[in-house]
Design a protein around this motif. Sequence first.
Motif, PDB file in Angstrom:
ATOM      1  N   PRO A   1       0.803  -1.244   0.000  1.00 51.72           N
ATOM      2  CA  PRO A   1       0.000   0.000   0.000  1.00 51.72           C
ATOM      3  C   PRO A   1       0.823   1.274   0.000  1.00 51.72           C
ATOM      4  O   PRO A   1       0.547   2.192  -0.786  1.00 51.72           O
ATOM      5  N   TRP A   2       1.847   1.375   0.875  1.00 52.07           N
ATOM      6  CA  TRP A   2       2.579   2.646   0.910  1.00 52.07           C
ATOM      7  C   TRP A   2       3.518   2.796  -0.284  1.00 52.07           C
ATOM      8  O   TRP A   2       3.827   3.909  -0.688  1.00 52.07           O
ATOM      9  N   HIS A   3       3.972   1.703  -0.901  1.00 52.83           N
ATOM     10  CA  HIS A   3       4.730   1.833  -2.145  1.00 52.83           C
ATOM     11  C   HIS A   3       3.813   2.262  -3.300  1.00 52.83           C
ATOM     12  O   HIS A   3       4.247   2.986  -4.200  1.00 52.83           O
ATOM     13  N   TRP A   4       2.568   1.808  -3.254  1.00 55.93           N
ATOM     14  CA  TRP A   4       1.618   2.210  -4.281  1.00 55.93           C
ATOM     15  C   TRP A   4       1.300   3.695  -4.174  1.00 55.93           C
ATOM     16  O   TRP A   4       1.198   4.398  -5.186  1.00 55.93           O
ATOM     17  N   ARG A   5       1.139   4.212  -2.962  1.00 58.22           N
ATOM     18  CA  ARG A   5       0.881   5.634  -2.787  1.00 58.22           C
ATOM     19  C   ARG A   5       2.085   6.482  -3.199  1.00 58.22           C
ATOM     20  O   ARG A   5       1.922   7.597  -3.677  1.00 58.22           O
ATOM     21  N   ALA A   6       3.289   5.941  -3.003  1.00 56.59           N
ATOM     22  CA  ALA A   6       4.489   6.672  -3.407  1.00 56.59           C
ATOM     23  C   ALA A   6       4.715   6.630  -4.914  1.00 56.59           C
ATOM     24  O   ALA A   6       5.564   7.378  -5.427  1.00 56.59           O
ATOM     25  N   LYS A   7       3.984   5.768  -5.646  1.00 57.48           N
ATOM     26  CA  LYS A   7       4.124   5.645  -7.103  1.00 57.48           C
ATOM     27  C   LYS A   7       5.569   5.336  -7.494  1.00 57.48           C
ATOM     28  O   LYS A   7       6.102   5.872  -8.459  1.00 57.48           O
ATOM     29  N   ASN A   8       6.192   4.438  -6.738  1.00 55.46           N
ATOM     30  CA  ASN A   8       7.578   4.054  -6.984  1.00 55.46           C
ATOM     31  C   ASN A   8       7.578   2.837  -7.892  1.00 55.46           C
ATOM     32  O   ASN A   8       7.294   1.711  -7.453  1.00 55.46           O
TER      33      ASN A   8
ATOM     34  N   ALA B   1       9.120  12.145  -1.679  1.00 58.67           N
ATOM     35  CA  ALA B   1       8.315  11.579  -0.595  1.00 58.67           C
ATOM     36  C   ALA B   1       9.138  10.731   0.353  1.00 58.67           C
ATOM     37  O   ALA B   1       8.604  10.202   1.326  1.00 58.67           O
TER      38      ALA B   1
ATOM     39  N   ASP C   1       6.692   3.736   9.254  1.00 59.11           N
ATOM     40  CA  ASP C   1       5.581   3.820   8.304  1.00 59.11           C
ATOM     41  C   ASP C   1       4.727   2.557   8.341  1.00 59.11           C
ATOM     42  O   ASP C   1       3.495   2.622   8.265  1.00 59.11           O
TER      43      ASP C   1
ATOM     44  N   GLU D   1       0.697   1.988   9.271  1.00 58.45           N
ATOM     45  CA  GLU D   1      -0.230   1.276   8.392  1.00 58.45           C
ATOM     46  C   GLU D   1      -0.941   0.149   9.134  1.00 58.45           C
ATOM     47  O   GLU D   1      -2.141  -0.064   8.948  1.00 58.45           O
TER      48      GLU D   1
END
Length: 401
Positions: free
Chosen positions: A21-28, A196, A287, A291
């Motif tokens: 989820p947090w990698h998806w929000r970072a668009k990495n 980010a 982080d 989550e």
Amino acid sequence: MHLELPIAAFTAALLVLVPLPWHWRAKNVPTLSIVAWLFVSNVIYGVNAVVWAGNVRIVATVWCDIVTKVQIGATMALPASCLCLCIHLERIASIRNVQSSPAQKRRRFLFDLAMCWLIPVIYMALHYVVQGHRFDIVEDFGCRPAIYNSVQSVLLVWVPPLLVATLTCIYAGVSLRHFFVRRVTFARHLQNSNSALTTSRYFRLICMAIVQMFWGLLATIVNVWFSCRTGLRQWTGWADVHFNFSRIALFPTLFIPPDVLRWTFFTWWVIPISSVLFFVFFSFGEDAMKEYTACIQWVARTVFRRKGTADMKLSLPSFVRKPVPRKAVPNVDIKVTTDTQSTRFTDTAFTPHKEYPPSFDMSSSFIATPSTTASFSTYDSSSTYIVPFPTHETHPLPAYR
């Protein structure tokens, strides 16, 4: 039958999805590509271990045609994704480019897509050059890609991942140097670059890339040695190498030498171990804890309420005093004398209960004096005031409502 193989593969597939989820929000794109390739590879390993547990039956041939190419692509995709990640981290840590324009971000996005997905697809297509037959089926491990061991296979299959892994280690080393040189002002530098990333997340990404690359280099070198331990075969031409291409080679464990079987187990465990390493680096930070807390709160707020358990209002029994009717008593006149004025007022605040005991005597009295909190200038201590008060007052028991 090795039950640990499918259990480990499916568990590793779930673990790599935890930090998604947090990698998806970072668009990495590089980290998302690593998650995708590891997840798909673990699912393939798990399905193969279940279907071909204790047998070498020729089943699911189309599945094998697809997954063997995906396995070859993952060999190149994982180092390429780590290389893109390290290039991005080195660019952020350096002072060459503090601000990124939309055009630069678009070019970087296209570069990441090409490195993480286009190059692996080309690598899968080149595998056909040195693919001597359709695929192999190894008992307990399932279908594996077939490679005609020659100089051409070394150059096309084994050298590119080694070069990419080496470049990744170089970029990771340069990024670490930038990190330690600017460690005092690194957080402010990340903020100025509109990234980010935080300092801790940056350090975790670098460490993950380095560990993954050293582990990948070790696994690739061992795989090259294992494939070429008996020597390289002579390239006799395209027609001879691809003769009877549709055949499927079967390898029961009964006929596999013990040392070869041990190395087969080692090469199989490379992908699950890489997944666990990725999980460890990204699932225990600050982080991740935020989550987890948000996920637990969401579950408590939605799932349990839908079942009706959270909507029930539970409370302890409360005891409320039953109201008792009161009757008025004659007004009591109290005269308060001060130094400056004499004030006469009527006090009706005291209203005793209606039910008086039989022994109640209105002649009973108590001595009332002005309250110490009254704002009087002087007080005559010789003045006392007689106010009727019951000697025995009944108090009803608490009533449960």
